[in-house]
Design a protein around this motif. Structure first.
Motif, short mmCIF file in Angstrom:
data_model
loop_
_atom_site.label_atom_id
_atom_site.label_comp_id
_atom_site.label_asym_id
_atom_site.label_seq_id
_atom_site.Cartn_x
_atom_site.Cartn_y
_atom_site.Cartn_z
N GLU A 314 7.50 14.40 -4.89
CA GLU A 314 6.10 14.20 -4.51
C GLU A 314 5.78 12.72 -4.39
OE1 GLU A 314 3.89 16.59 -3.67
OE2 GLU A 314 5.57 17.96 -3.85
N ASN A 315 6.39 11.88 -5.21
CA ASN A 315 6.12 10.45 -5.20
C ASN A 315 7.27 9.73 -4.51
OD1 ASN A 315 3.68 10.64 -6.70
ND2 ASN A 315 4.90 10.99 -8.53
N VAL A 316 7.16 9.54 -3.20
CA VAL A 316 8.21 8.87 -2.45
C VAL A 316 8.07 7.36 -2.66
CG1 VAL A 316 8.24 10.68 -0.73
CG2 VAL A 316 6.80 8.71 -0.34
N PRO A 317 9.15 6.58 -2.41
CA PRO A 317 9.07 5.13 -2.61
C PRO A 317 7.89 4.51 -1.86
CG PRO A 317 11.33 5.82 -2.22
CD PRO A 317 10.47 7.02 -1.99
N GLY A 318 7.17 3.64 -2.53
CA GLY A 318 6.01 3.01 -1.92
C GLY A 318 4.71 3.59 -2.42
N ASN A 319 4.77 4.84 -2.88
CA ASN A 319 3.63 5.45 -3.57
C ASN A 319 2.33 5.39 -2.75
OD1 ASN A 319 2.53 6.84 -5.74
ND2 ASN A 319 1.76 4.97 -6.69
N TYR A 320 2.41 5.74 -1.44
CA TYR A 320 1.22 5.78 -0.61
C TYR A 320 0.34 6.97 -1.02
CZ TYR A 320 3.48 9.61 1.88
OH TYR A 320 4.08 10.80 2.19
N GLN A 321 -0.88 6.98 -0.54
CA GLN A 321 -1.81 8.08 -0.81
C GLN A 321 -2.26 8.68 0.52
OE1 GLN A 321 -2.64 9.11 -3.97
NE2 GLN A 321 -1.16 7.58 -4.69
N ARG A 332 7.20 18.01 3.78
CA ARG A 332 7.74 16.65 3.65
C ARG A 332 9.23 16.70 3.90
NH1 ARG A 332 4.16 16.80 -0.86
NH2 ARG A 332 2.40 15.40 -0.59
N MET A 333 9.76 15.68 4.55
CA MET A 333 11.19 15.58 4.76
C MET A 333 11.59 14.11 4.85
SD MET A 333 11.35 16.96 8.70
CE MET A 333 10.30 18.36 8.32
N GLN A 346 14.16 4.81 8.96
CA GLN A 346 14.46 5.20 7.59
C GLN A 346 13.13 5.38 6.86
OE1 GLN A 346 17.63 5.79 6.35
NE2 GLN A 346 18.22 5.50 8.50
N GLY A 347 13.04 6.43 6.05
CA GLY A 347 11.82 6.68 5.30
C GLY A 347 11.55 8.16 5.17
N TYR A 348 10.26 8.54 5.23
CA TYR A 348 9.85 9.93 5.01
C TYR A 348 8.86 10.36 6.09
CZ TYR A 348 11.87 9.64 0.33
OH TYR A 348 12.73 9.51 -0.73
N GLU A 349 8.87 11.66 6.37
CA GLU A 349 7.85 12.29 7.19
C GLU A 349 7.01 13.20 6.30
OE1 GLU A 349 7.48 14.41 11.50
OE2 GLU A 349 8.91 15.34 10.13
#
Length: 493
Positions: A314-321, A332-333, A346-349
């Motif tokens: 749930e808490n991906v790097p960077g901790n956006y809201q 999420r992927m 590179q990162g998350y969707e």
């Protein structure tokens, strides 16, 4: 109330397979048993198993009956979920013998596919739904005896209160209006009397095997679902019930199920839900029937499973809201995206689907948003974004062609056109545009209007790319909802 009995002979060497790349694997656990001695598995397309969906068909139906009546396995196939279909045989209650057979099947699944016992969701239709609920209760009551610990369970119009069901059967037999209801009632009453004895003398035995018992003021077997996500699906079409069966609200499975869900919530289970069908139910032959697999929104149910199994942190790097409005679905992927590996970010969707996203009759159909939370210094110019979005939607369409059996002549080219516009407050860049593609749910061309935002998140050393999409024109209420969601975004640190 229960699925119609289907008798068939299974010849594994001749098991009919779809013409696409899905490979159904029949596994025999007990060659002396009939429909309860084997299961059918469908590995996910990616080969990566993040969860297991166990599906149980209706009364006395073989495992393969699930695949003829539902598309759940197709959606699971593209979402890293292993599908297991296993029959419950001619059973409405979970006898010791059936319990042992299900244990043997699921123990084999855990070992054969190297799956953790807590990565399971169990569900079923009609009698299969009742068996799924009771089996899950026993898993939680006696964890040392059972090979899995389901995180969620769902029932598709299954009876949850066995004594209540038999009282309703008495009404159907006396009413003698529907031959199907009358004959089913006589058959089930005799079967249970042979197994448990006659009512009311043996009521405690009936209560002990029932997932729920309405007439008890104290919590019953349902108390073991207190920490499990629970769904009960129903098509509450009282016009059809009164016309076709002469049934009142008290004569359908939803009545007891709603009471069970209500009591679970009173006991503190906020993950207990009564889900009303978005569309009328139909049998596979086109016959209108509220008691059918088709009342389930398969895509939304698989998204629910993914959330309950916590596929990604749930808490991906960077901790956006980023907010999650009530009723919206979440996915999420991580990059690289399985169906679009050529996108080099590179990162998350992180996706948000409006409640009506998958409902063709809804004003919110195909309206959703996604955030790309990108590492490093990704290239985000017009040409690159158009190219990557084209790749993304081409892959998304291809991923759905085979599972949905879409004819080749229905596929249309994906076209993406973005136009830079004056950056909105807080945006580093803002684009508007259109995406022309195949609506693989409606199997027809569709144009999605696009609003695309880019934000620099300097402290987090990332860029946020937020995309809003809908076939509805600018000014429609869906855009107000999606714009409001973007306003909830915060970069984090």
């Amino acid at each position: 109330m229960l699925a119609r009995t289907i008798r068939c002979v299974v010849l594994f060497c001749c098991l009919a397979l779809p013409a696409f790349s899905q490979q159904f694997e029949p596994v025999v656990v007990d060659s002396t048993a009939s429909s309860t001695g084997y299961y059918i598995a469908l590995r996910p397309a990616s080969g990566k198993i993040q969860g297991v969906m166990v599906l149980m068909p209706g009364f006395n139906d073989p495992p393969e009956a699930v695949f003829a009546a539902s598309k759940l396995q197709n959606i699971a196939w593209t979402n890293d979920i292993l599908t297991i279909a296993v029959g419950g045989g001619p059973n409405l209650i979970l006898s010791d013998e059936l319990q042992q057979k299900l244990n043997a099947v699921l123990r084999d699944v855990v070992q054969r596919y190297t799956v953790a016992p807590d990565r399971f969701v169990i569900g079923g239709f009609s009698a299969g739904g009742s068996l799924a609920l009771r089996y899950t209760e026993l898993c939680k009551e006696q964890p040392a005896v059972f090979p899995v610990q389901p995180q969620a369970v769902f029932s598709v119009d299954g009876p949850v209160d066995v004594p209540d069901l038999l009282q309703r059967y008495d009404k159907f037999i006396k009413r003698n209006y529907s031959a199907r209801s009358t004959n089913e009632g006589k058959m089930i009453k005799k079967m249970l009397a042979d197994q448990l004895g006659e009512l009311p003398a043996n009521l405690p035995r009936y209560v002990a095997v029932s997932p729920f018992y309405m007439d008890s003021e104290a919590p019953g077997n349902e108390r073991f679902l207190q920490h499990v996500a629970v769904r009960s699906y129903h098509d509450i079409d009282m016009g059809w019930q009164m016309k076709e069966r002469r049934n009142s609200l008290y004569d359908i499975n939803a009545a007891a199920a709603s009471e069970m869900i209500s009591r679970l919530r009173q006991q503190g289970n906020e993950d207990a839900e009564l889900v009303q069908a978005k569309s009328p139910g139909y049998n596979a032959n086109g016959e209108r029937n509220p008691h059918s697999w088709s009342i389930v929104d398969e895509t939304e149910l698989v998204q629910w499973m993914r959330r309950k199994l916590h596929f990604l942190p749930e808490n991906v790097p960077g901790n956006y809201q980023l907010g999650t409005p009530a009723g919206w679905a979440v996915e999420r992927m991580k990059f690289p995206i399985e169906f679009a590996p050529a996108i080099s970010y590179q990162g998350y969707e992180d996706l948000r689907f409006l409640p009506g996203w998958g409902d063709q009759k809804s004003e919110e159909y195909w309206s959703y948003c996604f955030l790309w939370w990108l590492e490093g210094k990704p290239q985000l110019d017009k040409a690159t974004l158009e190219s990557y979005l084209k790749t993304y939607y081409e892959g998304l369409v291809v991923r759905n062609i085979a599972p949905r059996k879409i004819p080749a002549d229905k596929v249309v080219p994906v076209k993406v056109q973005l136009t830079p516009v004056k950056s909105l407050p807080g945006d580093a860049q803002t684009f508007n545009g259109e995406i022309d593609m195949l609506d693989y749910m409606g199997v027809q061309p569709i144009r999605l209007h696009v609003a695309l935002h880019v934000k620099d998140c300097v402290a987090a050393r990332r860029k946020a790319l937020f995309v809003e999409l809908s076939p509805r024109p600018a000014g429609h209420a869906v855009w107000q909802q999606m714009d409001q969601l973007w306003k909830t975004f915060e970069c984090g640190k």
